[in-house]
Design a protein around this motif. Structure first.
Motif, PDB file in Angstrom:
ATOM      1  N   ARG A   1      -6.274 -20.747 -47.770  1.00 46.80           N
ATOM      2  CA  ARG A   1      -5.915 -21.505 -46.577  1.00 46.80           C
ATOM      3  C   ARG A   1      -5.274 -22.840 -46.968  1.00 46.80           C
ATOM      4  O   ARG A   1      -5.805 -23.577 -47.792  1.00 46.80           O
TER       5      ARG A   1
ATOM      6  N   ASP B   1       2.717 -19.505 -35.472  1.00 46.28           N
ATOM      7  CA  ASP B   1       1.483 -18.869 -35.003  1.00 46.28           C
ATOM      8  C   ASP B   1       0.752 -18.162 -36.148  1.00 46.28           C
ATOM      9  O   ASP B   1      -0.472 -18.277 -36.287  1.00 46.28           O
ATOM     10  N   ALA B   2       1.513 -17.434 -36.976  1.00 41.53           N
ATOM     11  CA  ALA B   2       0.900 -16.744 -38.117  1.00 41.53           C
ATOM     12  C   ALA B   2       0.307 -17.741 -39.101  1.00 41.53           C
ATOM     13  O   ALA B   2      -0.780 -17.523 -39.658  1.00 41.53           O
TER      14      ALA B   2
ATOM     15  N   ASN C   1       6.657 -17.492 -33.764  1.00 43.05           N
ATOM     16  CA  ASN C   1       5.731 -16.522 -34.353  1.00 43.05           C
ATOM     17  C   ASN C   1       5.386 -16.861 -35.801  1.00 43.05           C
ATOM     18  O   ASN C   1       4.315 -16.518 -36.301  1.00 43.05           O
TER      19      ASN C   1
ATOM     20  N   ARG D   1      -2.969 -19.139 -37.636  1.00 41.18           N
ATOM     21  CA  ARG D   1      -4.038 -18.132 -37.650  1.00 41.18           C
ATOM     22  C   ARG D   1      -4.668 -18.046 -39.046  1.00 41.18           C
ATOM     23  O   ARG D   1      -5.890 -17.894 -39.191  1.00 41.18           O
ATOM     24  N   HIS D   2      -3.828 -18.142 -40.062  1.00 41.11           N
ATOM     25  CA  HIS D   2      -4.336 -18.053 -41.433  1.00 41.11           C
ATOM     26  C   HIS D   2      -5.027 -19.347 -41.860  1.00 41.11           C
ATOM     27  O   HIS D   2      -6.042 -19.298 -42.579  1.00 41.11           O
TER      28      HIS D   2
ATOM     29  N   PRO E   1      -6.395 -22.301 -39.852  1.00 41.37           N
ATOM     30  CA  PRO E   1      -6.635 -22.938 -38.547  1.00 41.37           C
ATOM     31  C   PRO E   1      -6.969 -24.425 -38.620  1.00 41.37           C
ATOM     32  O   PRO E   1      -6.833 -25.132 -37.618  1.00 41.37           O
TER      33      PRO E   1
ATOM     34  N   SER F   1       0.967 -17.554 -45.271  1.00 41.66           N
ATOM     35  CA  SER F   1       0.014 -16.944 -44.347  1.00 41.66           C
ATOM     36  C   SER F   1      -0.487 -15.589 -44.834  1.00 41.66           C
ATOM     37  O   SER F   1      -1.255 -14.924 -44.129  1.00 41.66           O
TER      38      SER F   1
END
Length: 387
Positions: free
Chosen positions: A210, A237-238, A234, A241-242, A244, A204
């Protein structure tokens, strides 16, 4: 005079036939003795691409033309190495140094390599000498952390795909080294014991491209013998976010009592495959924790109907487009409701006929028409699994 002229014409006709027969025989003999050594190199190259390593080496000794093809870089772009022949094979008499020398000479051309062998020294030669590996698949090979460090040192700028299966000598630290250095890595497949919070965070980082595809195999051979750790929310989640648009594919081959660490909070799984029996409770948690789910395959569940679980998945998994159910039970009414909620986005609906339980609303004959109406196409239950 007429009679004499007739005989002359007859003799001439016989000579013509004999000459044509001779030419035909010469043509057939020529076709049967074709000079294989003069085949176009492009044709020989295509044939060589289908040959295993040692067969290529032996064929290269046939003639000079074939030997030239053997050394063409295009032959070594994509390379599959599998060495599981029985002891009676001719490979028994082949010195390992021959194999290593062949690979060493051509490893600088390698880009796409698939390796399945206990012959680890050959893989080491590839790692040491290759400079532009783009895709690497390793299956059932005793590769270890030091080997991966060599791979990274020589191919960190080019490696885009890495798939590893049954590589028990690799540790989470070893695969983390790959993620830290290979910032162009787009596809990764590995066993769950190699997955860690640190790995997801490394994938990430801003320096990393990506991720497009992450496959995780969660496998247990003996119930209760394997400890499965939990990945923190978390970290997931990270990761999302990186990346998607990442496809997170998870294959589960666990026993029911081993699912406790999984689906306790939201995870970004897009494709889930359950190869063994999975409980109603776990499938209920899937509906609550996998909102990005695109495909779900359940090979077995037991004898308790999955009505509520399917409805929950339809409600929360808005991207679901493919589902397969094997040894499970679902009432016909619940199944119709599930299809109605998902609508035409269900591009793949593979349901065994014995899964569907008739009720007061629908019989097996009626459900075919009802489901077809909501799908917008003709649908029938499957007689055997298609996944």
């Amino acid at each position: 005079m007429k009679r004499g002229g007739s005989n002359s014409d007859h003799n001439s006709s016989e000579e013509d036939i004999a000459e044509k027969s001779k030419k035909l025989r010469n043509t057939n003999e020529h076709s049967q003795t074709c000079d294989w050594g003069n085949l176009l190199q492009d044709i020989v190259l295509q044939v060589f691409k289908y040959l295993p390593l040692l067969d290529r080496a032996h064929a290269s000794q046939v003639c000079r033309n074939w030997n030239q093809v053997f050394h063409m870089p295009d032959l070594w772009r994509c390379f599959e190495f599998e060495l599981h022949q029985p002891a009676t094979s001719y490979l028994k008499a082949t010195h390992p140094e021959l194999i290593k020398q062949i690979i060493k000479r051509h490893s600088n051309h390698l880009q796409y390599v698939s390796f399945k062998s206990h012959f680890i020294s050959a893989l080491t030669v590839v790692f040491v000498n290759s400079k532009s590996l783009s895709s690497l698949k390793i299956d059932d090979t005793p590769v270890d952390d030091p080997s991966l460090k060599v791979l990274v040192a020589n191919n960190s700028d080019s490696l885009k795909l890495l798939k590893m299966n049954s590589c028990p000598h690799v540790s989470p630290e070893g695969i983390l080294c790959v993620a830290d250095q290979c910032h162009g890595l787009r596809e990764l497949a590995l066993n769950y014991h190699l997955l860690s919070d640190e790995l997801l965070l490394a994938l990430s980082s801003e320096k990393h491209v990506r991720i497009e595809h992450l496959r995780i195999d969660v496998v247990s051979e003996n119930p209760g013998q394997t400890h499965f750790h939990t990945i923190q929310k978390n970290s997931w989640d990270a990761f999302v976010r990186h990346s998607p648009k990442v496809n997170l594919v998870m294959y589960f081959f666990l026993y029911e009592e081993e699912f406790d660490p999984f689906f306790r909070y939201e995870i970004p799984a897009t494709h889930l495959y359950f190869g063994r029996s999975v409980s109603k409770d776990v499938l209920g948690r899937v509906g609550m924790t996998c909102p990005r789910l695109v495909e779900l395959v359940v090979c077995a569940n037991g004898l308790r109907p999955l009505d509520e679980e399917l409805i929950r998945i339809a409600e929360r998994c808005k991207n679901l487009s493919a589902i397969g159910l094997g040894e499970c039970e679902v009432s016909c009414s619940a199944f119709v409701e599930f299809v109605k909620m998902c609508g035409g986005r269900l591009s793949q609906l593979s349901i065994m006929e014995e899964v569907l339980i008739p009720d007061q609303t629908y019989s097996l004959e009626q459900i075919h028409w009802e489901v077809s109406k909501h799908l917008g196409r003709v649908w029938f239950p499957d007689m055997m699994p298609t996944w």
